[in-house]
Design an enzyme around this catalytic site. Structure first.
Site, PDB file in Angstrom:
ATOM      1  N   HIS A  52       3.632 -11.573   2.329  1.00 36.16           N
ATOM      2  CA  HIS A  52       2.584 -11.544   3.351  1.00 36.16           C
ATOM      3  C   HIS A  52       3.122 -11.980   4.717  1.00 36.16           C
ATOM      4  O   HIS A  52       2.897 -11.316   5.732  1.00 36.16           O
ATOM      5  CB  HIS A  52       1.427 -12.453   2.903  1.00 36.16           C
ATOM      6  CG  HIS A  52       0.324 -12.569   3.903  1.00 36.16           C
ATOM      7  ND1 HIS A  52      -0.806 -11.779   3.865  1.00 36.16           N
ATOM      8  CD2 HIS A  52       0.181 -13.373   4.976  1.00 36.16           C
ATOM      9  CE1 HIS A  52      -1.595 -12.096   4.882  1.00 36.16           C
ATOM     10  NE2 HIS A  52      -1.021 -13.068   5.575  1.00 36.16           N
ATOM     11  N   GLU A  53       3.852 -13.094   4.749  1.00 40.37           N
ATOM     12  CA  GLU A  53       4.366 -13.602   6.029  1.00 40.37           C
ATOM     13  C   GLU A  53       5.410 -12.659   6.624  1.00 40.37           C
ATOM     14  O   GLU A  53       5.433 -12.426   7.834  1.00 40.37           O
ATOM     15  CB  GLU A  53       4.952 -15.009   5.851  1.00 40.37           C
ATOM     16  CG  GLU A  53       3.922 -16.073   5.488  1.00 40.37           C
ATOM     17  CD  GLU A  53       2.739 -16.119   6.457  1.00 40.37           C
ATOM     18  OE1 GLU A  53       2.951 -16.035   7.683  1.00 40.37           O
ATOM     19  OE2 GLU A  53       1.584 -16.209   5.989  1.00 40.37           O
ATOM     20  N   GLU A  80      -4.471  -9.751   9.393  1.00 39.10           N
ATOM     21  CA  GLU A  80      -4.454 -10.291   8.033  1.00 39.10           C
ATOM     22  C   GLU A  80      -4.511  -9.166   6.994  1.00 39.10           C
ATOM     23  O   GLU A  80      -3.774  -9.180   6.011  1.00 39.10           O
ATOM     24  CB  GLU A  80      -5.648 -11.239   7.824  1.00 39.10           C
ATOM     25  CG  GLU A  80      -5.434 -12.632   8.399  1.00 39.10           C
ATOM     26  CD  GLU A  80      -4.188 -13.296   7.849  1.00 39.10           C
ATOM     27  OE1 GLU A  80      -4.084 -13.447   6.625  1.00 39.10           O
ATOM     28  OE2 GLU A  80      -3.296 -13.621   8.630  1.00 39.10           O
ATOM     29  N   HIS A 122       3.698  -9.780   8.309  1.00 36.88           N
ATOM     30  CA  HIS A 122       3.271 -10.102   9.687  1.00 36.88           C
ATOM     31  C   HIS A 122       4.427  -9.858  10.659  1.00 36.88           C
ATOM     32  O   HIS A 122       4.247  -9.312  11.739  1.00 36.88           O
ATOM     33  CB  HIS A 122       2.892 -11.585   9.800  1.00 36.88           C
ATOM     34  CG  HIS A 122       1.477 -11.905   9.392  1.00 36.88           C
ATOM     35  ND1 HIS A 122       0.375 -11.233   9.884  1.00 36.88           N
ATOM     36  CD2 HIS A 122       0.980 -12.870   8.579  1.00 36.88           C
ATOM     37  CE1 HIS A 122      -0.738 -11.764   9.364  1.00 36.88           C
ATOM     38  NE2 HIS A 122      -0.396 -12.761   8.560  1.00 36.88           N
TER      39      HIS A 122
HETATM   40 ZN   LIG Z   1      -1.532 -13.900   7.378  1.00 36.70          ZN
END
Ligand SMILES: [Zn+2]
Length: 267
Positions: free
Chosen positions: A138-139, A201, A142
């Protein structure tokens, strides 16, 4: 007359903003960009090294190796995904690094250019490699979707009158560094971190599922991780949760994306 002037002013501002928007190939979305990739990466590398100097690396060899191992597998998945989509040039200048720091904080982030930090406080919630792959996937998503470029640009526009990053670094180095730190919740009070938008997100969840699956981790682990994270909310929600609200709608959306991610899953 006044109304016309206002309208003209709005049109002018919009025209300026559109000029500073660039298409991010990975997401197919136009993003405000007052920063060049080169400025973003050089700033990131300096700030990352500074952070490592000011914080304590974990002395737990097993956990550190786990973070580096999972990170490397996600990195390989990202490189493969980008190559398949003819986007390899988007990863130019990346110098991947994965570090575990000793901290009770429940947090993790990836600065531009593949500079990842996991806080040991999140490990009881990630529980195993698959849970860790959810967070790191997830990071990293981003970072490769250039969300920090977008957030940095928005902050420059709001706080420094739309200066470019290069100009702001020369002109107001301290304020610029301060903005950077709020992007990652580094060196500032808890809760001062600039949150990601809902759209960012969602993009990071979606791409993160694909990256973890390609790296050999079952994407169903994402649902379990976010459920554990939401149970951890308590009276004083951790930093990670305040910037990554794990409500039911998020978990529902992740569930709906699992079939797509499973196509990438290699056991
Ligand atoms: Zn996030």
């Amino acid at each position: 007359m006044k109304k016309l002037q206002t309208e003209l002013f709005v049109i002018l501002i919009m025209a300026l903003l559109i000029q500073f928007c660039s298409l991010v190939p990975l997401t197919g979305r136009r993003q405000l960009s007052l920063v060049s990739d080169a400025d973003m990466l050089s700033t990131s590398f300096v700030q990352y090294d500074q952070f490592l100097k000011e914080n304590k690396l974990s002395t737990n060899t097993a956990q550190t190796n786990m973070v580096k191992g999972v990170g490397k597998r996600i990195q390989n998945a990202v490189v493969t995904y980008f190559a398949r989509n003819n986007l390899s040039q988007e990863l130019n200048g990346f110098v991947w690094e994965f570090n575990l720091i000793e901290s009770n904080e429940v947090n993790a982030w990836c600065m531009p250019g593949g500079k990842v930090v996991v806080y040991s406080g999140i490990l009881p919630i990630t529980q195993d490699e698959t849970g860790l792959a959810v967070v790191m996937g997830h990071e990293i998503a981003h970072a490769v979707a250039k969300h920090s470029n977008e957030r940095m640009s928005q902050a420059l526009l709001a706080q420094l009158g739309g200066q470019t990053l290069a100009a702001a670094l020369l002109d107001k180095p301290q304020q610029t560094q301060q903005i950077w730190m709020t992007l990652f919740g580094v060196g500032v009070e808890l809760g001062a971190m600039l949150p990601y938008s809902r759209l960012q997100e969602s993009e990071a969840d979606h791409l993160g599922l694909i990256f973890m699956a390609m790296a050999g981790y079952n994407p169903n682990g994402a649902v379990e991780f976010w459920q554990r994270m939401s149970q951890n909310a308590g009276a004083k929600p951790p930093e990670f949760l305040s910037t990554h609200p794990s409500d039911q709608s998020r978990i529902r959306k992740i569930k709906s994306e699992i079939p797509e991610a499973m196509k990438y899953y290699k056991r």
